[in-house]
Write an enzyme that holds these catalytic residues in place. Structure first.
Site, PDB file in Angstrom:
ATOM      1  N   GLY A 121      70.188  14.726  17.408  1.00 26.86           N
ATOM      2  CA  GLY A 121      71.253  14.753  16.480  1.00 26.86           C
ATOM      3  C   GLY A 121      72.319  16.052  16.713  1.00 26.86           C
ATOM      4  N   ASN A 122      73.027  16.041  15.721  1.00 23.98           N
ATOM      5  CA  ASN A 122      73.850  17.416  15.841  1.00 23.98           C
ATOM      6  C   ASN A 122      74.252  18.135  14.359  1.00 23.98           C
ATOM      7  OD1 ASN A 122      76.599  15.974  15.132  1.00 23.98           O
ATOM      8  ND2 ASN A 122      76.028  14.868  16.751  1.00 23.98           N
ATOM      9  N   ARG A 123      74.826  18.841  14.301  1.00 26.23           N
ATOM     10  CA  ARG A 123      75.143  19.563  13.019  1.00 26.23           C
ATOM     11  C   ARG A 123      76.468  19.064  12.065  1.00 26.23           C
ATOM     12  NH1 ARG A 123      72.400  24.500  13.003  1.00 26.23           N
ATOM     13  NH2 ARG A 123      71.178  25.106  14.727  1.00 26.23           N
TER      14      ARG A 123
END
Length: 406
Positions: free
Chosen positions: A212-214
């Site tokens: 995933g990412n932030r």
């Protein structure tokens, strides 16, 4: 702040079970420095009494035109208002407002108001979907009112569906955005359908892990809120966010990049503009492990093989499912921000690209942002550090200009 210096808001309350939720909206308006006059219908007082409205607002409460006649309230209240918001707005109130009836203080106020007017409907799904209500809503929107789409959820009794009053905090955000635009063209997206993607996609490795990412989705949600305030019909494709649904937006939850692609392409079929603010994963694991990947003593884990995800922005830009559709992309860069942004704009083929520098303490999850909006025509519009809503309004200003030019 003296009362005379405060923005004057009229809170109209219709006779629906959701009337109690208007107390929270009233609290937010008064605590943020607005002078609020509550104008309930007679039916609304069967749900929440006059003393409650008077105590929370600090202003007198009346429902009819025959009280305090010497002050001509049926004219004065609407004339002096900076904003009128009706929450909840029942099917009956929408019908009376659309047909210009004036049989109580609220409908008289609506006829005399020359300020922005917002309706937050709440009713059963069948009533919202009835052709009569649909026509009344269309009439009010055509005249310049902001009619917020109701939320989907639990209704009176055991029923669920579309027709629930949006979260009062989100209605407050729409009010705040409408008031903030002041003399700016308030409803320049009226009659337009816009699609926005927000959040960050997650690509599963096994039942408990993902890549995933932030991204928090805050910028996409700011885009949705500002578009609602400017009169648009908004579809928000939200990937893994933990934010309350923006009032007036149809929210489509998704998880992966493939799911996001499917939802965005479907919604874009009749959209005037698509803004891809979501952080879409470029890659996903080639293989999904049906069971949790175990840590084994003395053994290194197998390498994770990645495959490319579909390029949704490039696909949208090339396909343009609707003639004249404006496509906006976002680019999160860590170095050579403008050079990389220009290259991405040319590669993706979109009309506008919002470029910002990201990092562990920059942009992702923050309340503020700064960026440069690049145009395919070579234009550059810097947006200084500030609220994400300011960047959102800059994006919509550019989109509106392109839609009107086309």
């Amino acid at each position: 702040m003296d009362r005379s210096d405060k923005p004057r808001v009229v809170l109209g309350v219709s006779g629906g079970i959701a009337a109690y939720k208007a107390c929270e909206l009233l609290r937010r308006l008064t605590e943020s420095g607005h002078d609020v006059r509550v104008v309930p219908t007679g039916s609304a007082l069967r749900f929440v009494g006059e003393p409650t409205w008077a105590a929370l607002s600090g202003n007198p409460v009346t429902t009819g035109v025959w009280e305090d006649v010497h002050e001509v309230p049926h004219v004065r209240i609407g004339q002096e208002a900076d904003l009128v918001v009706v929450a909840p707005a029942t099917a009956d109130t929408l019908a009376r407002a659309a047909h210009g009836l004036a049989d109580d203080l609220l409908t008289n106020t609506l006829l005399t108001a020359r300020c922005p007017v917002i309706f937050a409907p709440a009713m059963h799904t069948e009533m919202w979907e009835h052709p009569a209500t649909a026509e009344n809503v269309a009439t009010l929107r055509r005249r310049g009112a902001v009619v917020i789409e109701p939320a989907v959820g639990r209704l009176t009794g055991k029923d669920t569906g579309k027709g629930r009053l949006p979260d009062p905090g989100e209605i407050f955000e729409v009010c705040r955005r409408v008031l903030a635009r002041g003399a700016a063209p308030g409803r320049d997206l009226a009659g337009r359908h816009v699609v926005i993607s927000a959040g960050g996609t997650r690509e599963p490795l096994d039942p408990v892990r993902f890549l995933g990412n932030r991204s928090s989705g805050r910028q996409g949600y700011a885009l949705a809120r500002t578009a609602v305030a400017r009169g648009a019909r908004v579809t928000l494709v939200a990937a893994n966010t933990a934010l309350p649904d923006p009032a007036g937006a149809d929210v489509v939850p998704v998880g992966t990049a493939v799911q996001l692609r499917e939802a965005v392409l479907k919604a874009a079929e009749d959209a005037d503009a698509v803004v891809m603010a979501a952080a879409v994963a470029d890659f996903r694991p080639a293989r999904y492990a049906q069971g949790k990947i175990k840590k084994r003593e003395g053994q290194e884990p197998e390498p994770v093989v990645l495959v490319r995800n579909p390029d949704v922005l490039a696909e949208l830009s090339a396909a343009r499912p609707r003639p004249g559709q404006v496509v906006v992309g976002f680019a999160a860069e860590t170095d050579d921000v403008l050079a990389n942004g220009r290259a991405k704009l040319a590669r993706k083929g979109c009309d506008l690209l919002v470029v910002n520098e990201v990092g562990e303490d920059k942009t992702f999850g923050a309340e503020e942002n700064e960026a440069v909006v690049l145009g395919a025509d070579g234009s550059e519009t810097p947006v200084p550090h500030g609220p994400k809503e300011a960047l959102a309004d800059t994006v919509w200003d550019a989109v509106v200009h392109m839609l009107n030019a086309g």
